[in-house]
Design an enzyme around this catalytic site. Sequence first.
Site, PDB file in Angstrom:
ATOM      1  N   THR A 174       0.835  -1.198   0.000  1.00 35.76           N
ATOM      2  CA  THR A 174       0.000   0.000   0.000  1.00 35.76           C
ATOM      3  C   THR A 174       0.871   1.251   0.000  1.00 35.76           C
ATOM      4  O   THR A 174       1.910   1.270   0.662  1.00 35.76           O
ATOM      5  CB  THR A 174      -0.837  -0.003   1.296  1.00 35.76           C
ATOM      6  OG1 THR A 174      -1.710  -1.098   1.256  1.00 35.76           O
ATOM      7  CG2 THR A 174      -1.617   1.280   1.486  1.00 35.76           C
ATOM      8  N   ARG A 213     -13.113  -8.995  -1.008  1.00 37.23           N
ATOM      9  CA  ARG A 213     -12.275  -8.761   0.179  1.00 37.23           C
ATOM     10  C   ARG A 213     -11.868  -7.277   0.265  1.00 37.23           C
ATOM     11  O   ARG A 213     -11.425  -6.665  -0.699  1.00 37.23           O
ATOM     12  CB  ARG A 213     -11.025  -9.638   0.101  1.00 37.23           C
ATOM     13  CG  ARG A 213     -10.067  -9.517   1.301  1.00 37.23           C
ATOM     14  CD  ARG A 213      -8.977  -8.505   1.075  1.00 37.23           C
ATOM     15  NE  ARG A 213      -7.996  -8.494   2.166  1.00 37.23           N
ATOM     16  CZ  ARG A 213      -7.073  -7.562   2.331  1.00 37.23           C
ATOM     17  NH1 ARG A 213      -6.975  -6.561   1.486  1.00 37.23           N
ATOM     18  NH2 ARG A 213      -6.220  -7.618   3.334  1.00 37.23           N
ATOM     19  N   VAL A 214     -12.026  -6.732   1.442  1.00 38.44           N
ATOM     20  CA  VAL A 214     -11.578  -5.364   1.725  1.00 38.44           C
ATOM     21  C   VAL A 214     -10.653  -5.440   2.935  1.00 38.44           C
ATOM     22  O   VAL A 214     -10.965  -6.114   3.919  1.00 38.44           O
ATOM     23  CB  VAL A 214     -12.789  -4.450   2.017  1.00 38.44           C
ATOM     24  CG1 VAL A 214     -12.335  -3.093   2.536  1.00 38.44           C
ATOM     25  CG2 VAL A 214     -13.650  -4.278   0.755  1.00 38.44           C
ATOM     26  N   GLY A 215      -9.543  -4.759   2.866  1.00 33.33           N
ATOM     27  CA  GLY A 215      -8.583  -4.789   3.971  1.00 33.33           C
ATOM     28  C   GLY A 215      -8.737  -3.597   4.899  1.00 33.33           C
ATOM     29  O   GLY A 215      -9.810  -3.002   5.012  1.00 33.33           O
ATOM     30  N   ASP A 216      -7.657  -3.257   5.540  1.00 31.80           N
ATOM     31  CA  ASP A 216      -7.668  -2.131   6.483  1.00 31.80           C
ATOM     32  C   ASP A 216      -7.629  -0.770   5.794  1.00 31.80           C
ATOM     33  O   ASP A 216      -8.071   0.234   6.354  1.00 31.80           O
ATOM     34  CB  ASP A 216      -6.440  -2.231   7.400  1.00 31.80           C
ATOM     35  CG  ASP A 216      -5.152  -2.134   6.579  1.00 31.80           C
ATOM     36  OD1 ASP A 216      -4.994  -2.917   5.616  1.00 31.80           O
ATOM     37  OD2 ASP A 216      -4.311  -1.255   6.872  1.00 31.80           O
ATOM     38  N   THR A 262       0.469  -0.137   6.816  1.00 32.24           N
ATOM     39  CA  THR A 262       0.591  -1.012   5.655  1.00 32.24           C
ATOM     40  C   THR A 262       0.843  -2.423   6.165  1.00 32.24           C
ATOM     41  O   THR A 262       1.271  -2.612   7.301  1.00 32.24           O
ATOM     42  CB  THR A 262       1.720  -0.556   4.706  1.00 32.24           C
ATOM     43  OG1 THR A 262       1.754  -1.420   3.561  1.00 32.24           O
ATOM     44  CG2 THR A 262       3.079  -0.582   5.378  1.00 32.24           C
ATOM     45  N   GLY A 263       0.557  -3.394   5.320  1.00 30.31           N
ATOM     46  CA  GLY A 263       0.744  -4.775   5.728  1.00 30.31           C
ATOM     47  C   GLY A 263      -0.566  -5.530   5.677  1.00 30.31           C
ATOM     48  O   GLY A 263      -1.562  -5.035   5.129  1.00 30.31           O
ATOM     49  N   GLY A 284      -3.918  -6.514   6.054  1.00 33.23           N
ATOM     50  CA  GLY A 284      -5.049  -5.751   6.567  1.00 33.23           C
ATOM     51  C   GLY A 284      -5.853  -6.491   7.612  1.00 33.23           C
ATOM     52  O   GLY A 284      -6.391  -5.879   8.545  1.00 33.23           O
TER      53      GLY A 284
HETATM   54  N1  ASP Z   1      -2.983  -3.124   3.976  1.00 32.19           N
HETATM   55  C1  ASP Z   1      -3.275  -3.602   2.654  1.00 32.19           C
HETATM   56  C2  ASP Z   1      -4.403  -4.565   2.706  1.00 32.19           C
HETATM   57  O1  ASP Z   1      -4.405  -5.444   3.539  1.00 32.19           O
HETATM   58  C3  ASP Z   1      -2.138  -4.252   1.974  1.00 32.19           C
HETATM   59  C4  ASP Z   1      -0.807  -3.643   2.148  1.00 32.19           C
HETATM   60  O2  ASP Z   1      -0.591  -2.691   2.850  1.00 32.19           O
HETATM   61  O3  ASP Z   1       0.123  -4.129   1.534  1.00 32.19           O
HETATM   62  O4  ASP Z   1      -5.272  -4.479   1.882  1.00 32.19           O
END
Ligand code: ASP
Length: 331
Positions: free
Chosen positions: A191, A219-222, A242-243, A245
Amino acid sequence: MISRRKFLGRSLIGSLGMLTASQTACQPTPLETSVPVSPIAGEPIVISTWDHGIPANAAAWQRLQQGGSALDAVEAGVMVVEADPNTTTVGYGSTPDRDGHVTLDACIMDHDGNCGSVCFIEHIMHPISVARKVMEDTPHVMLAGEGALQFALSAGFEKMDLLTPEAKERWEKWLVEKQYKPLINIENHDTIGMIAIDGKGHLAASCTTSGLGYKMRGRVGDSPVIGAGLYCDGEVGAVVATGLGEMILKTLGSFLIVELMRQGASPQEACEEGIRRLAKKVKNYEEAQAAFIAIDKNRAFGAYAIHPGFSYAIARGTENQLIRCDSLLKN
Ligand code: ASP
């Protein structure tokens, strides 16, 4: 802690004066492992996630120099990465879901707590700008899927195919085995999140992503969730995550870190506690990456990750510098 870190000189640092918004290629910038410590009153600062933070910061900085606000800067900065087909985790050219659809999430938040978000949106290159329109032109905070697309089209955004031939080819190869497994620090977790403070001391944050590569449809993340993917409170500071979610959502990490700063923690201490909390609450946290970057209203900043390998870019003064982030697990 950043407050104990040694000041490093400017020798390895790209000059913002030489970087422009059109220079979107992220040159391999030498990583620093520590950063200057003393905030300078009135100085703008832009911080963003991963190596693509360098060109994003340059565009944000240019917007500030043109008289833009922190909010303008965090929008303009991440747009560079959204438009870059070589970034496979954000916007145009990003990795599709397992059915071959590129679906995007983004949100934005200003100094006064105004915020806008879109999730599961398709066919729009700049979801961050749609999120800003949601914030400014609707009574809502979040629009999803088809409704978000309809809103974007009615606001004049162009409908386009975001799946590039290269991304399609990678997806078709993935279909052979169809293995889904979040991996640490690879391109499916990249992200672009950006936080900024402008010359007036106004804060803002933005976040935009295609989320996990080959995710389940829907799917929806953070990243589009206010409080998880980002949070901004002009009385305190701003944070972006980031990371993976699914992990960040479980502790509303960005909100938590802003609240820790409100209670007196420095941005670095708050990011470290945010990662420790995640590690305590989320099973198997060590199997994936998550990281936070934070800035407070006094221009102190910090960052922390679960694993080594996360980098973030800081622009201030004449510098646009890539920093190797400290982490809970050391290897
Ligand atoms: N946070 C994002 C998600 O989980 C992915 C990412 O940051 O790489 O959608």
